[in-house]
Enzyme design. Structure first.
Site, mmCIF file in Angstrom:
data_model
loop_
_atom_site.group_PDB
_atom_site.id
_atom_site.type_symbol
_atom_site.label_atom_id
_atom_site.label_comp_id
_atom_site.label_asym_id
_atom_site.label_seq_id
_atom_site.Cartn_x
_atom_site.Cartn_y
_atom_site.Cartn_z
ATOM 1 N N TRP A 137 0.754 -1.243 -0.175
ATOM 2 C CA TRP A 137 0.129 0.109 0.010
ATOM 3 C C TRP A 137 0.899 1.189 0.118
ATOM 4 C CZ3 TRP A 137 1.564 2.708 4.141
ATOM 5 C CH2 TRP A 137 2.042 2.016 5.260
ATOM 6 N N ARG B 284 6.728 -0.552 -11.436
ATOM 7 C CA ARG B 284 8.055 -1.386 -11.456
ATOM 8 C C ARG B 284 8.051 -2.843 -11.628
ATOM 9 N NH1 ARG B 284 11.552 0.163 -5.773
ATOM 10 N NH2 ARG B 284 10.818 -1.904 -5.163
ATOM 11 N N LYS C 265 -2.308 -7.836 -8.304
ATOM 12 C CA LYS C 265 -3.198 -7.691 -6.885
ATOM 13 C C LYS C 265 -2.674 -6.506 -6.203
ATOM 14 C CE LYS C 265 -3.349 -8.864 -2.759
ATOM 15 N NZ LYS C 265 -3.747 -7.809 -2.112
ATOM 16 N N PRO C 266 -3.437 -5.334 -6.000
ATOM 17 C CA PRO C 266 -2.940 -4.135 -5.551
ATOM 18 C C PRO C 266 -3.545 -4.381 -4.068
ATOM 19 C CG PRO C 266 -4.990 -3.643 -6.558
ATOM 20 C CD PRO C 266 -4.603 -5.261 -6.970
ATOM 21 N N ALA C 267 -2.780 -3.799 -3.024
ATOM 22 C CA ALA C 267 -3.092 -3.831 -1.582
ATOM 23 C C ALA C 267 -4.419 -3.178 -1.364
ATOM 24 C CB ALA C 267 -1.991 -2.951 -0.853
ATOM 25 N N GLY D 235 6.495 -6.314 -0.371
ATOM 26 C CA GLY D 235 5.831 -6.212 1.107
ATOM 27 C C GLY D 235 6.496 -6.803 1.946
ATOM 28 N N LEU E 153 11.506 -7.084 -0.194
ATOM 29 C CA LEU E 153 10.767 -7.505 1.054
ATOM 30 C C LEU E 153 11.108 -6.083 2.310
ATOM 31 C CD1 LEU E 153 11.384 -11.149 1.260
ATOM 32 C CD2 LEU E 153 9.432 -9.613 0.319
ATOM 33 N N ARG F 86 10.546 10.819 4.254
ATOM 34 C CA ARG F 86 9.622 10.665 3.036
ATOM 35 C C ARG F 86 8.737 9.870 3.134
ATOM 36 N NH1 ARG F 86 11.053 8.077 -2.152
ATOM 37 N NH2 ARG F 86 12.168 6.715 -0.970
ATOM 38 N N CYS G 45 10.077 1.248 2.686
ATOM 39 C CA CYS G 45 11.248 0.020 2.713
ATOM 40 C C CYS G 45 12.360 0.850 2.925
ATOM 41 C CB CYS G 45 10.900 -0.756 1.792
ATOM 42 S SG CYS G 45 11.165 -0.523 0.161
ATOM 43 N N GLU H 271 11.201 -2.830 11.890
ATOM 44 C CA GLU H 271 10.975 -1.761 10.605
ATOM 45 C C GLU H 271 9.715 -1.018 11.513
ATOM 46 O OE1 GLU H 271 9.101 -3.380 7.077
ATOM 47 O OE2 GLU H 271 10.458 -2.069 5.745
ATOM 48 N N SER I 208 16.378 5.595 -5.140
ATOM 49 C CA SER I 208 15.657 4.999 -6.183
ATOM 50 C C SER I 208 15.662 5.551 -7.235
ATOM 51 C CB SER I 208 13.773 5.035 -5.591
ATOM 52 O OG SER I 208 13.926 4.367 -4.427
HETATM 53 P P1 NAD Z 1 2.445 -6.766 3.498
HETATM 54 O O1 NAD Z 1 3.477 -8.043 3.367
HETATM 55 O O2 NAD Z 1 1.183 -7.048 4.586
HETATM 56 O O3 NAD Z 1 1.438 -6.801 2.085
HETATM 57 C C1 NAD Z 1 2.006 -6.622 0.852
HETATM 58 C C2 NAD Z 1 0.847 -7.404 -0.052
HETATM 59 O O4 NAD Z 1 0.803 -8.773 -0.135
HETATM 60 C C3 NAD Z 1 -0.463 -6.645 -0.016
HETATM 61 O O5 NAD Z 1 -1.193 -6.682 -1.337
HETATM 62 C C4 NAD Z 1 -1.230 -7.667 0.709
HETATM 63 O O6 NAD Z 1 -2.611 -7.784 0.522
HETATM 64 C C5 NAD Z 1 -0.580 -9.067 0.461
HETATM 65 N N1 NAD Z 1 -0.560 -10.165 1.281
HETATM 66 C C6 NAD Z 1 -0.558 -9.985 2.475
HETATM 67 N N2 NAD Z 1 -0.750 -11.431 2.820
HETATM 68 C C7 NAD Z 1 -0.805 -12.134 1.727
HETATM 69 C C8 NAD Z 1 -0.949 -13.788 1.669
HETATM 70 N N3 NAD Z 1 -0.826 -14.492 2.714
HETATM 71 N N4 NAD Z 1 -0.827 -14.183 0.474
HETATM 72 C C9 NAD Z 1 -0.717 -13.303 -0.680
HETATM 73 N N5 NAD Z 1 -0.795 -11.988 -0.642
HETATM 74 C C10 NAD Z 1 -0.499 -11.383 0.766
HETATM 75 O O7 NAD Z 1 3.042 -5.386 3.482
HETATM 76 P P2 NAD Z 1 2.396 -4.096 3.458
HETATM 77 O O8 NAD Z 1 2.053 -3.684 4.937
HETATM 78 O O9 NAD Z 1 1.475 -3.764 2.427
HETATM 79 O O10 NAD Z 1 3.778 -3.185 2.874
HETATM 80 C C11 NAD Z 1 4.618 -2.852 3.855
HETATM 81 C C12 NAD Z 1 6.006 -3.665 3.714
HETATM 82 O O11 NAD Z 1 6.350 -3.616 2.457
HETATM 83 C C13 NAD Z 1 7.107 -3.144 4.627
HETATM 84 O O12 NAD Z 1 7.706 -4.157 4.953
HETATM 85 C C14 NAD Z 1 8.042 -2.448 3.514
HETATM 86 O O13 NAD Z 1 9.454 -2.533 3.737
HETATM 87 C C15 NAD Z 1 7.840 -3.704 2.316
HETATM 88 N N6 NAD Z 1 8.000 -2.699 1.077
HETATM 89 C C16 NAD Z 1 9.259 -3.346 0.455
HETATM 90 C C17 NAD Z 1 9.596 -2.850 -0.744
HETATM 91 C C18 NAD Z 1 10.949 -3.180 -1.502
HETATM 92 O O14 NAD Z 1 11.133 -2.740 -2.556
HETATM 93 N N7 NAD Z 1 11.894 -3.885 -0.681
HETATM 94 C C19 NAD Z 1 8.905 -1.622 -1.151
HETATM 95 C C20 NAD Z 1 7.911 -1.274 -0.446
HETATM 96 C C21 NAD Z 1 7.326 -1.864 0.598
#
Ligand code: NAD
Length: 490
Positions: A162, A171, A186-188, A240, A263, A290, A296, A393, A453
């Site tokens: 999200w 990306r 699948k978006p958040a 995520g 991640l 920011r 992340c 984090e 980035s």
């Molecule tokens: P999240 O892992 O909770 O969710 C990410 C996505 O995965 C969402 O679309 C969510 O609906 C989906 N998801 C959750 N559980 C799932 C499952 N069991 N099966 C399939 N899909 C599932 O993360 P978040 O809270 O949305 O985002 C924040 C996290 O993302 C932070 O840890 C951040 O560091 C990381 N992040 C990493 C980068 C990177 O490029 N390394 C960039 C942005 C965010």
């Protein structure tokens, strides 16, 4: 598109709220929807179709059916589609920024910045699409000739978070389409509207049916598991949290599915005595605040050398105290709301734990008394070993400062984490910079800068921060298979 943002009136009419499968918008098969809320007020912005597991498989049907034709489509045509999408995103910068700020909370200026950054992946990969090549080799024995060629991996399942709802999607979509792969995205569920509008712009750009499909869902696991199990899927790309990425890797193992994982992070920010103080403070503000700290790449652990620590902390604190807190849509806002109440509880818990273990609270350290989910920008000094904030984090506007004496100690502290996405270091000593580049356990290093980035560089982490890279030609490779053809000596 009639999104308007003003002091009084905010609305998101005109943004699609359905599933996009096989080239058309439709409701979810069960007819269910889920609400998307503005974190600065809690108000419902829109109700979005809630894809079922069956819808997910229909989207994969569409992607699989389109795969062969898309792979065979001339690279120039794939390039042109991405370029038209880039132009449309660029033309709709203000609309997209408004949607993003409403559903995610960050200030409008930052949302515009994300549109510029996210759009660059469309432009960069439109340029790369026509430069995918192979090579011709002779065997060392001189007995044969080989051609090494690149082929698209096949249908891709992309899951995005999200916090950067446009850029995390572009990306993945841009390199996949450039390589000749079709996509189910699948978006958040907290921020689907930006992505849905992006997909609508792709439709207007002339997207062939089935090449890009989007399935928002409130039950990510139920939707995703059957898609990941399906042998027609050839690639899973996820951005995520580390625990979810790790669970997905286990699912992907059953079919030895190709994966890319972007991640979590726990970025160190090192300031050495010889740093340019003003530059370090300005860059640290960017690296930390920011996206309201919800990145992340956010600097999570500040390590400041003893000789500069007092001056750095004082200058940083002065800037933090001057921040204006408000809705992202209000002029002059520096710090918007966090995404939800859980995020506020997390930031508050980490600050309370650090103070209880001996940290000094310099400023902030409290929830903001207004509607919405706000936490005050905070600076903690002298954070002690063992504090949760050093291993978690934060994902919020909280600076955690620990002081160190020697370069060796600074490097040891920076590497003392399971993560390795990005590190920041401020030093005017070139040789020290080179040592840091070789010794910090990180996928990316911002040396005297707070933002790393860029679509032209390989974004990604080491250790528990992930597998694979996004952006640049390395990002394109993630969607290509390497095949060789060997023939005997002519
Ligand atoms: P999240 O892992 O909770 O969710 C990410 C996505 O995965 C969402 O679309 C969510 O609906 C989906 N998801 C959750 N559980 C799932 C499952 N069991 N099966 C399939 N899909 C599932 O993360 P978040 O809270 O949305 O985002 C924040 C996290 O993302 C932070 O840890 C951040 O560091 C990381 N992040 C990493 C980068 C990177 O490029 N390394 C960039 C942005 C965010």
């Amino acid at each position: 598109m009639t999104t308007t943002v003003g002091d009084e009136h905010v609305s998101v009419t005109g943004v699609p709220t359905g599933l996009f499968i096989g080239g058309s918008w439709r409701p979810a098969s069960g007819g269910a929807t889920f609400d998307v809320r503005d974190p600065s007020t809690g108000a419902v912005l829109a109700s979005v179709a809630d894809a079922t597991a069956e819808d997910g498989l229909r989207a994969l049907d569409a992607a699989a059916a389109a795969q062969e034709d898309w792979a065979a489509t001339a690279p120039r045509r794939r390039s042109d589609l991405l370029r038209r999408a880039f132009d449309l995103v660029h033309e709709h910068t203000d609309d997209i920024a408004a949607i993003m700020t409403l559903e995610m909370g960050k200030p409008l200026a930052e949302s515009r910045g994300e549109v510029v950054y996210g759009a660059e992946f469309l432009r960069w990969f439109s340029e790369e699409a026509v430069r995918i090549g192979g090579d011709y080799r002779t065997t060392p024995e001189g007995t044969g000739r080989g051609i090494v060629l690149k082929r698209p991996v096949g249908p891709v399942y992309a899951i995005t978070p999200w916090n950067f709802p446009l850029a995390m999607a572009t990306r993945k979509i841009a390199p996949a389409l450039a390589a000749g792969c079709t996509v189910v995205l699948k978006p958040a569920d907290l921020t689907p509207l930006t992505t849905l509008f992006l997909v609508e712009l792709f439709r207007r750009a002339g997207l062939p049916d089935g090449v890009l499909n989007v399935v928002p869902s409130s039950d990510a696991k139920a939707l995703s598991a059957p898609i990941i199990e399906d042998r027609r899927l050839r690639k899973l790309t996820f951005t995520g949290s580390t625990p979810v990425g790790s669970a997905l890797l286990k699912q992907a193992a059953d079919s030895v599915l190709k994966t890319s994982m972007e991640l979590g992070g726990n970025a160190p920010l090192l300031v050495f005595d010889d740093a340019d103080l003003d530059r370090a403070v300005d860059a640290a503000v960017q690296a930390k605040f920011r996206n309201v700290g919800e990145a992340c790449t956010a600097a999570n652990r500040f390590f400041v050398q003893e000789g500069i620590a007092d001056a750095f902390t004082a200058a940083l604190t002065e800037k933090v105290r001057a921040f204006r807190i408000g809705r992202g849509t209000e002029d002059g806002t520096d710090i918007g709301p966090l995404i939800d109440g859980r995020a506020v509880d997390k930031a508050a818990g980490l600050v309370d734990d650090a103070v209880a273990r001996g940290a000094q609270l310099v400023t902030g350290g409290e929830r903001v008394d207004r509607e919405g989910t706000f936490y005050a920008p905070t600076v903690l000094d002298d954070v002690q070993p063992g504090s949760d904030i050093l291993t978690t984090e934060i994902f919020g506007p909280v600076v955690s400062i620990t002081r160190f004496a020697t370069e060796e100690e600074g490097i040891r502290l920076a590497n003392d984490t399971e993560y390795g996405l990005v590190a920041y270091a401020f030093t005017e000593d070139v040789r020290r910079g080179q040592r840091l580049a070789e010794r910090l356990e990180t996928g990316m290093l911002g040396w005297n800068t707070g933002v790393v980035s860029n679509a032209a560089f390989p974004f990604g982490g080491v250790k528990s921060s992930g597998l694979g890279r996004e952006g640049s030609h390395e990002g394109l490779e993630e969607y290509l298979e390497t095949v060789y053809v060997l023939t005997p000596d002519p």
